[in-house]
Design a protein around this motif. Structure first.
Motif, PDB file in Angstrom:
ATOM      1  N   ILE A 170      -0.524   7.389   6.502  1.00  0.00           N
ATOM      2  CA  ILE A 170      -0.920   6.050   6.053  1.00  0.00           C
ATOM      3  C   ILE A 170       0.333   5.228   5.801  1.00  0.00           C
ATOM      4  CG2 ILE A 170      -2.028   4.688   4.234  1.00  0.00           C
ATOM      5  CD1 ILE A 170      -3.835   7.079   3.680  1.00  0.00           C
ATOM      6  N   ILE A 171       1.257   5.831   5.057  1.00  0.00           N
ATOM      7  CA  ILE A 171       2.468   5.127   4.636  1.00  0.00           C
ATOM      8  C   ILE A 171       3.311   4.704   5.846  1.00  0.00           C
ATOM      9  CG2 ILE A 171       4.692   5.510   3.454  1.00  0.00           C
ATOM     10  CD1 ILE A 171       2.942   7.262   1.479  1.00  0.00           C
ATOM     11  N   ASP A 172       3.383   5.583   6.833  1.00  0.00           N
ATOM     12  CA  ASP A 172       4.190   5.276   8.020  1.00  0.00           C
ATOM     13  C   ASP A 172       3.411   4.506   9.076  1.00  0.00           C
ATOM     14  OD1 ASP A 172       6.213   6.690   6.827  1.00  0.00           O
ATOM     15  OD2 ASP A 172       5.779   8.569   7.887  1.00  0.00           O
ATOM     16  N   HIS A 173       2.156   4.167   8.779  1.00  0.00           N
ATOM     17  CA  HIS A 173       1.297   3.544   9.795  1.00  0.00           C
ATOM     18  C   HIS A 173       1.287   4.373  11.077  1.00  0.00           C
ATOM     19  CE1 HIS A 173       1.292   0.093   7.142  1.00  0.00           C
ATOM     20  NE2 HIS A 173       2.603   0.033   7.191  1.00  0.00           N
TER      21      HIS A 173
ATOM     22  N   LEU B  90      10.846   6.243   0.804  1.00  0.00           N
ATOM     23  CA  LEU B  90      10.363   4.870   0.962  1.00  0.00           C
ATOM     24  C   LEU B  90      11.420   3.882   0.479  1.00  0.00           C
ATOM     25  CD1 LEU B  90       7.689   3.761   1.989  1.00  0.00           C
ATOM     26  CD2 LEU B  90       6.890   3.658  -0.364  1.00  0.00           C
TER      27      LEU B  90
ATOM     28  N   ASN C  79       0.816  -1.212   0.000  1.00  0.00           N
ATOM     29  CA  ASN C  79       0.000   0.000   0.000  1.00  0.00           C
ATOM     30  C   ASN C  79       0.849   1.261   0.000  1.00  0.00           C
ATOM     31  OD1 ASN C  79      -2.306  -1.509   0.044  1.00  0.00           O
ATOM     32  ND2 ASN C  79      -2.777  -1.120   2.202  1.00  0.00           N
ATOM     33  N   GLN C  80       1.998   1.197   0.645  1.00  0.00           N
ATOM     34  CA  GLN C  80       2.807   2.401   0.819  1.00  0.00           C
ATOM     35  C   GLN C  80       3.211   2.986  -0.520  1.00  0.00           C
ATOM     36  OE1 GLN C  80       5.820   0.441   3.331  1.00  0.00           O
ATOM     37  NE2 GLN C  80       5.154   1.861   4.917  1.00  0.00           N
ATOM     38  N   LEU C  81       3.917   2.186  -1.323  1.00  0.00           N
ATOM     39  CA  LEU C  81       4.359   2.689  -2.613  1.00  0.00           C
ATOM     40  C   LEU C  81       3.159   3.012  -3.500  1.00  0.00           C
ATOM     41  CD1 LEU C  81       7.019   3.139  -4.318  1.00  0.00           C
ATOM     42  CD2 LEU C  81       6.260   1.132  -5.576  1.00  0.00           C
TER      43      LEU C  81
ATOM     44  N   HIS D 266      -1.426  11.406   3.672  1.00  0.00           N
ATOM     45  CA  HIS D 266      -0.956  10.190   2.992  1.00  0.00           C
ATOM     46  C   HIS D 266       0.302   9.632   3.670  1.00  0.00           C
ATOM     47  CE1 HIS D 266      -3.275  10.436  -1.090  1.00  0.00           C
ATOM     48  NE2 HIS D 266      -4.039  10.209  -0.059  1.00  0.00           N
TER      49      HIS D 266
ATOM     50  N   ASN E 207      -7.614   3.556   6.573  1.00  0.00           N
ATOM     51  CA  ASN E 207      -6.828   3.923   5.399  1.00  0.00           C
ATOM     52  C   ASN E 207      -7.701   4.273   4.206  1.00  0.00           C
ATOM     53  OD1 ASN E 207      -4.521   3.476   6.812  1.00  0.00           O
ATOM     54  ND2 ASN E 207      -3.989   1.549   5.799  1.00  0.00           N
TER      55      ASN E 207
ATOM     56  N   VAL F  66       0.114   4.095  -2.728  1.00  0.00           N
ATOM     57  CA  VAL F  66      -0.480   5.410  -2.428  1.00  0.00           C
ATOM     58  C   VAL F  66       0.311   6.481  -3.180  1.00  0.00           C
ATOM     59  CG1 VAL F  66      -0.764   7.181  -0.643  1.00  0.00           C
ATOM     60  CG2 VAL F  66      -1.479   4.843  -0.177  1.00  0.00           C
ATOM     61  N   LEU F  67       1.632   6.388  -3.103  1.00  0.00           N
ATOM     62  CA  LEU F  67       2.482   7.399  -3.741  1.00  0.00           C
ATOM     63  C   LEU F  67       2.432   7.307  -5.262  1.00  0.00           C
ATOM     64  CD1 LEU F  67       5.512   7.252  -1.298  1.00  0.00           C
ATOM     65  CD2 LEU F  67       3.788   9.058  -1.470  1.00  0.00           C
TER      66      LEU F  67
ATOM     67  N   ASP G 199      -0.653   9.150  -6.195  1.00  0.00           N
ATOM     68  CA  ASP G 199      -0.421  10.594  -6.031  1.00  0.00           C
ATOM     69  C   ASP G 199       0.406  11.131  -7.186  1.00  0.00           C
ATOM     70  OD1 ASP G 199      -1.734  10.417  -3.644  1.00  0.00           O
ATOM     71  OD2 ASP G 199       0.035  10.636  -2.378  1.00  0.00           O
TER      72      ASP G 199
END
Lengths: 293, 293
Positions: B55-58, B119, A74-76, B52, B74, A78-79, A82
């Protein structure tokens, strides 16, 4: 980002929105190359929403392959979404046309608001026909509409075609989305590239079920509600559900509604100059409705 | 969306970027209200990235309160960020200034690319000083720079101030981010509004650690690497880590580097007309560096 971007691009898709934009552009006699650029921008915007939607829906498969979120997390992802949103705006900015930028950003805001609305209605059994139509207009209709209307902003004398083209795109988008929702119920998994009844499992009521629910008895209605609420087939089987859909002829009724939107799209075309391109636009709804079930 | 949006807004924050924009606008003698509008746009862009990022960093806590993702999940939070990004662009579009739109979208692309880079470098122990500087320029410097340079686009005769203002913002942004990274190591949890050593726990090496690692012995280096890789203090204690930071004077060295960027920011101001606003900008680095540890 390059790797993930390439992966998403190679996933294919029908490229329907840029195709519409290019056909309309040719129909209006435009000979420059701005249409190609804006076609790319629109597909990037569309891809950005898909990529974020798959995170939201926890989707693991799209177009027969692992989704970006399944593959890169999910992390990458989301970016990635964006980046696609903002780079698409930046590319459109390079072209320097404010009216077109406004058209694109309005359609994008509508889309995101449609997603938010969809999230709010998720797991709800009380979605009216009107709410469904509003939802698919925002989620699909407005970007289709923008793709079709956009070339009318290439020159002042083309602006008179803006309204009919916007109307064509909006109706075609509704037609497309209803058929897409139908396919989720009727198509095979291999054909869909994702599990059947995905929408229902994600707690999303689509047109066939909105038409079906009032026709069902209390017990059957409860069974459907249970799938919507839990995301699982527990009290009922997919085959049983399909039997109810057949019994109450709601798939046929949904197809008729899609066809009605297709007709509306074609009607909007009368305002446009007769041409092979207009003929191509006129047969688009037929192709959409005949997509294999 | 209204509720979540309001919650995020009420979370506060320093509103540093719009404050800079407004001071510069007054410094340049601008008397209209476009600066207020663009200030809002910049804060919306900043907020979109925060939302955002969490989210990425929880991340579960920001500014002493639950993050949006912790509170609404999320799914909604991805859409909240998307909405903020796109609505901010739409508001900027209403103002109709292409050069400003390009400035804002470029800064936003840089920011997202900075997040992607971050990231990629997450959980890595091999981050060079140069990579760190590039990262904070993208993540913080470019939006600070855009906030400061933006009012110079309000009138053609102000354009000569664009470069020095951009330079001021970029250097101030670097100064700010280094101090922010320092605070994560040195401040108390109640002061930070989030756990201490958050960056390290998230696998992010910041300046103090980049300076520290080459000064450590193999065993100590391994202990730091373990926290970066695992996100947990297992082989070592936070207090021990802090002792090493003190012993090798890397906090002091980091503060000096922040101060150096502060000086560069102030130097850029010589190109601007002497005024109370310029004086205010000149003392900003001092305030940033003196933030309570």
């Amino acid at each position: 980002m390059q790797k993930a971007g390439r992966y998403v691009i190679e996933g294919g898709g029908k490229r329907l929105r840029p195709a519409l934009l290019l056909v309309v552009s040719r129909l209006l006699g435009y000979t420059g190359d701005r249409d190609v650029c804006y076609g790319a921008v629109i597909e990037m915007i569309h891809t950005a929403t898909l990529v974020h939607d798959d995170i939201i829906d926890h989707a693991r498969v799209r177009r027969g392959r692992a989704t970006a979120n399944d593959r890169w997390g999910n992390q990458l992802t989301v970016l990635l979404g964006d980046w696609l949103f903002i780079r698409s705006m930046e590319i459109a900015l390079e072209m320097g046309d404010l009216a077109i930028l406004r058209l694109l950003s309005r359609a994008t805001v509508e889309m995101v608001e449609g997603e938010i609305l969809g999230l709010q209605l998720q797991h709800s059994q009380d979605i009216s026909y009107e709410q469904y139509l509003d939802l698919i207009r925002r989620k699909t209709g407005e970007l289709f509409s923008a793709a079709c209307a956009l070339p009318s902003l290439f020159a002042p004398e083309l602006e008179r075609y803006r309204q009919p083209l916007a109307e064509y795109g909006r109706s075609l988008g509704a037609c497309f989305q209803i058929v897409d929702d139908l396919l989720d119920v009727t198509a095979s998994e291999s054909r869909l590239g994702k599990p059947v009844f995905s929408d229902l499992r994600e707690g999303k009521l689509t047109l066939p079920f909105i038409l079906l629910l009032p026709r069902l008895g209390t017990k059957q209605r409860k069974a459907v509600a249970d799938v919507v609420a839990s995301g699982e087939f527990r009290a009922t089987e997919p085959a049983e559900l399909r039997a109810w859909l057949d019994e109450h002829q709601v798939l046929q009724r949904s197809r008729e509604i899609a066809a009605e939107y297709g007709r509306r799209a074609v009607e909007a075309l009368v305002a446009l100059p007769a041409s092979p391109e207009r003929d191509a636009l006129a047969i688009a709804p037929g192709y959409i409705i005949e997509r294999e079930y």
